[in-house]
Design a protein around this motif. Structure first.
Motif, PDB file in Angstrom:
ATOM      1  N   GLN A  47       0.840  -1.217   0.000  1.00  0.00           N
ATOM      2  CA  GLN A  47       0.000   0.000   0.000  1.00  0.00           C
ATOM      3  C   GLN A  47       0.867   1.256   0.000  1.00  0.00           C
ATOM      4  N   LEU A  48       1.997   1.173   0.693  1.00  0.00           N
ATOM      5  CA  LEU A  48       2.916   2.321   0.726  1.00  0.00           C
ATOM      6  C   LEU A  48       3.500   2.566  -0.672  1.00  0.00           C
ATOM      7  N   LEU A  49       3.846   1.478  -1.344  1.00  0.00           N
ATOM      8  CA  LEU A  49       4.366   1.613  -2.718  1.00  0.00           C
ATOM      9  C   LEU A  49       3.334   2.263  -3.626  1.00  0.00           C
ATOM     10  N   ARG A  50       2.096   1.804  -3.506  1.00  0.00           N
ATOM     11  CA  ARG A  50       1.012   2.379  -4.315  1.00  0.00           C
ATOM     12  C   ARG A  50       0.879   3.876  -4.033  1.00  0.00           C
ATOM     13  N   ILE A  94       9.284  10.020  -7.407  1.00  0.00           N
ATOM     14  CA  ILE A  94       9.248   8.740  -6.660  1.00  0.00           C
ATOM     15  C   ILE A  94      10.339   8.755  -5.593  1.00  0.00           C
ATOM     16  N   MET A  95      11.543   9.152  -6.013  1.00  0.00           N
ATOM     17  CA  MET A  95      12.690   9.109  -5.096  1.00  0.00           C
ATOM     18  C   MET A  95      12.509  10.073  -3.924  1.00  0.00           C
ATOM     19  N   VAL A  96      11.958  11.246  -4.218  1.00  0.00           N
ATOM     20  CA  VAL A  96      11.753  12.249  -3.164  1.00  0.00           C
ATOM     21  C   VAL A  96      10.589  11.827  -2.253  1.00  0.00           C
ATOM     22  N   ALA A  97       9.515  11.367  -2.852  1.00  0.00           N
ATOM     23  CA  ALA A  97       8.371  10.913  -2.041  1.00  0.00           C
ATOM     24  C   ALA A  97       8.801   9.747  -1.140  1.00  0.00           C
ATOM     25  N   ALA A  98       9.625   8.857  -1.677  1.00  0.00           N
ATOM     26  CA  ALA A  98      10.111   7.714  -0.886  1.00  0.00           C
ATOM     27  C   ALA A  98      10.809   8.197   0.381  1.00  0.00           C
ATOM     28  N   ARG A  99      11.590   9.255   0.253  1.00  0.00           N
ATOM     29  CA  ARG A  99      12.297   9.785   1.421  1.00  0.00           C
ATOM     30  C   ARG A  99      11.315  10.214   2.512  1.00  0.00           C
ATOM     31  N   GLY A 100      10.212  10.796   2.083  1.00  0.00           N
ATOM     32  CA  GLY A 100       9.200  11.245   3.049  1.00  0.00           C
ATOM     33  C   GLY A 100       8.660  10.104   3.897  1.00  0.00           C
ATOM     34  N   PHE A 101       8.727   8.884   3.357  1.00  0.00           N
ATOM     35  CA  PHE A 101       8.205   7.713   4.081  1.00  0.00           C
ATOM     36  C   PHE A 101       9.342   6.841   4.633  1.00  0.00           C
ATOM     37  N   GLY A 102      10.553   7.393   4.671  1.00  0.00           N
ATOM     38  CA  GLY A 102      11.681   6.665   5.275  1.00  0.00           C
ATOM     39  C   GLY A 102      12.346   5.654   4.364  1.00  0.00           C
ATOM     40  N   LEU A 103      11.934   5.638   3.102  1.00  0.00           N
ATOM     41  CA  LEU A 103      12.535   4.695   2.158  1.00  0.00           C
ATOM     42  C   LEU A 103      13.667   5.358   1.393  1.00  0.00           C
ATOM     43  N   HIS A 104      14.546   4.522   0.840  1.00  0.00           N
ATOM     44  CA  HIS A 104      15.617   4.999  -0.031  1.00  0.00           C
ATOM     45  C   HIS A 104      15.510   4.309  -1.386  1.00  0.00           C
ATOM     46  N   THR A 105      16.243   4.838  -2.342  1.00  0.00           N
ATOM     47  CA  THR A 105      16.150   4.334  -3.720  1.00  0.00           C
ATOM     48  C   THR A 105      17.526   4.326  -4.382  1.00  0.00           C
ATOM     49  N   CYS A 106      17.621   3.583  -5.473  1.00  0.00           N
ATOM     50  CA  CYS A 106      18.744   3.739  -6.394  1.00  0.00           C
ATOM     51  C   CYS A 106      18.192   3.595  -7.813  1.00  0.00           C
ATOM     52  N   PRO A 107      18.226   4.685  -8.595  1.00  0.00           N
ATOM     53  CA  PRO A 107      17.798   4.552  -9.988  1.00  0.00           C
ATOM     54  C   PRO A 107      18.801   3.665 -10.708  1.00  0.00           C
ATOM     55  N   GLN A 108      18.346   2.856 -11.658  1.00  0.00           N
ATOM     56  CA  GLN A 108      19.247   1.862 -12.260  1.00  0.00           C
ATOM     57  C   GLN A 108      19.121   1.801 -13.779  1.00  0.00           C
ATOM     58  N   MET A 167      14.601   0.815 -10.769  1.00  0.00           N
ATOM     59  CA  MET A 167      14.881   1.535  -9.518  1.00  0.00           C
ATOM     60  C   MET A 167      14.713   0.581  -8.344  1.00  0.00           C
ATOM     61  N   ALA A 168      15.801   0.396  -7.602  1.00  0.00           N
ATOM     62  CA  ALA A 168      15.713  -0.377  -6.366  1.00  0.00           C
ATOM     63  C   ALA A 168      15.079   0.523  -5.309  1.00  0.00           C
ATOM     64  N   ILE A 169      14.202  -0.062  -4.503  1.00  0.00           N
ATOM     65  CA  ILE A 169      13.555   0.743  -3.448  1.00  0.00           C
ATOM     66  C   ILE A 169      13.381  -0.103  -2.194  1.00  0.00           C
ATOM     67  N   GLY A 170      13.663   0.504  -1.068  1.00  0.00           N
ATOM     68  CA  GLY A 170      13.549  -0.223   0.197  1.00  0.00           C
ATOM     69  C   GLY A 170      14.156   0.592   1.323  1.00  0.00           C
ATOM     70  N   TYR A 171      14.536  -0.120   2.383  1.00  0.00           N
ATOM     71  CA  TYR A 171      15.121   0.537   3.557  1.00  0.00           C
ATOM     72  C   TYR A 171      16.638   0.384   3.526  1.00  0.00           C
ATOM     73  N   GLU A 172      17.336   1.484   3.749  1.00  0.00           N
ATOM     74  CA  GLU A 172      18.800   1.485   3.671  1.00  0.00           C
ATOM     75  C   GLU A 172      19.435   0.573   4.720  1.00  0.00           C
ATOM     76  N   ASP A 173      20.481  -0.132   4.299  1.00  0.00           N
ATOM     77  CA  ASP A 173      21.340  -0.827   5.249  1.00  0.00           C
ATOM     78  C   ASP A 173      22.462   0.147   5.590  1.00  0.00           C
ATOM     79  N   PRO A 174      22.403   0.775   6.766  1.00  0.00           N
ATOM     80  CA  PRO A 174      23.390   1.809   7.088  1.00  0.00           C
ATOM     81  C   PRO A 174      24.794   1.254   7.293  1.00  0.00           C
ATOM     82  N   THR A 175      24.918  -0.066   7.444  1.00  0.00           N
ATOM     83  CA  THR A 175      26.242  -0.650   7.668  1.00  0.00           C
ATOM     84  C   THR A 175      26.960  -0.969   6.355  1.00  0.00           C
TER      85      THR A 175
END
Ligand SMILES: Cc1cc2nc3c(=O)[nH]c(=O)nc-3n(C[C@H](O)[C@H](O)[C@H](O)COP(=O)(O)O)c2cc1C
Length: 236
Positions: free
Chosen positions: A39-42, A167-181, A207-215
Motif C-alpha cells: 500500500q505504501l508503494l502504491r 518517486i525518489m523524493v516521495a520515498a524519502r518522506g516515508f523513510g525509504l531509499h532508492t537507487c535509480p538503475q 529503480m531499487a527501493i527499500g530501507y537502507e542498510d546503514p552498515t
C-alpha cells in the motif's frame, strides 16, 4: 565542488520538509531485507504521478517486481551479467565520446564509490562484482521497472525524469531509499520477456527501493555537486 548539504537555518518551516526530502535523497546501494508495504508503494507511485508532463500525457508505465518475480528477474539478469554476453540496449544513456568536464565528473563518481568499497583502480574483478550488484538490486526487496511507448519523443523523456525524481523524493518522506538503475536497460530482452512487456515499449531504467542498510560500505559514499556559479548564468 560543494558538498550536497544545504543550509537549513534560513528555510521557512513550510519548505523544510521538502528541502529535507530532496537533499536526503541519494543513491543507496545496500538495502535491508525489510519488507516494503504494498500500500505504501502504491501511495508513493500515486504521489509521484502528480508530476507535470507536456499536455498532461503522463507517459510513464511502471512494473513493480517483488517476491518470486523479483528473485527470478534478479537471477536472470545477474546470470547474463556474469556470462559477459551483452544484449542490445534500446537507447544510449551516455555520450558516445566522453569529454571534459563530464569525463572528470564521471571518474570522480566511480572512484569515490569504489574507493569507499576498498576497490582500487584496475581491480577489474572486484569492479565487475560490484557492478553486478545492480542485478541483485543491491538486495532491495522491490525493484521498479519503467517503460515508455517507443514512439514518444524527447519531451516525454523529460516528463519521465520528473516522475522518477518524484518517486525518489516521495520515498524519502516515508523513510525509504532508492537507487535509480540504468544498468537494467542493458538487458531489455530479459526484463521484457519475464515481465511480459510488449515490443512497443522502451525500457527506460529500473529503480531499487527499500530501507537502507546503514552498515553497507557503499552507502558511506557521498557525491558532491559543482558550485552554483559553474552552471548558472544570471542576466539582468
Ligand atoms: C537515470 C539514472 C540512472 C542511474 N543508473 C544507475 C545504475 O544503474 N547503477 C547505479 O549504481 N547508480 C545509478 N545511478 C545513480 C547515479 O550514479 C547517482 O545519481 C549519481 O552518482 C549522484 O549520486 P546521488 O544519487 O547519490 O546523489 C543512476 C542515476 C540516474 C539518475
Amino acid at each position: 565542488m560543494n558538498s550536497q548539504s544545504t543550509d537549513m537555518s534560513d528555510i521557512p518551516d513550510t519548505a523544510e520538509a521538502v528541502v529535507q526530502a530532496i537533499t536526503s535523497r541519494r543513491s543507496v546501494r545496500g538495502f535491508l531485507p525489510r519488507h516494503v508495504d504494498a500500500q505504501l508503494l502504491r501511495r508513493i507511485l500515486a504521489i509521484a504521478a502528480a508530476a507535470p508532463s507536456g499536455s498532461n500525457i503522463q507517459p510513464w508505465k511502471v512494473h513493480v517486481a517483488t517476491g518470486s518475480m523479483r528473485d527470478e528477474l534478479s537471477a536472470a539478469l545477474h546470470a547474463a551479467h556474469e556470462s559477459g554476453v551483452a544484449t542490445a540496449r534500446e537507447y544510449e544513456y551516455y555520450p558516445m565520446a566522453w569529454r571534459s568536464p563530464y569525463i572528470e565528473r564521471r571518474r570522480a563518481c566511480g572512484w569515490g564509490l569504489y574507493g569507499a568499497l576498498g576497490i582500487k583502480k584496475g581491480e577489474r574483478e572486484a569492479t565487475a562484482r560490484q557492478h553486478g550488484r545492480n542485478y541483485l538490486f543491491f538486495d532491495a526487496p522491490v525493484v521498479l521497472i519503467f517503460t515508455i511507448d517507443n514512439d514518444l519523443q524527447k519531451g516525454s523523456w523529460l516528463d519521465y525524469g520528473m516522475f522518477l525524481e518524484n518517486i525518489m523524493v516521495a520515498a524519502r518522506g516515508f523513510g525509504l531509499h532508492t537507487c535509480p538503475q540504468a544498468a537494467l536497460a542493458n538487458y531489455p530482452d530479459i526484463v521484457k520477456r519475464l515481465l511480459g512487456i510488449d515490443a512497443k515499449q522502451t525500457l527506460v531504467c529500473g529503480m531499487a527501493i527499500g530501507y537502507e542498510d546503514p552498515t553497507c560500505a557503499a552507502n558511506q559514499f557521498r557525491t558532491t555537486r559543482i558550485d552554483l556559479d559553474e552552471f548558472v548564468t544570471f542576466h539582468e
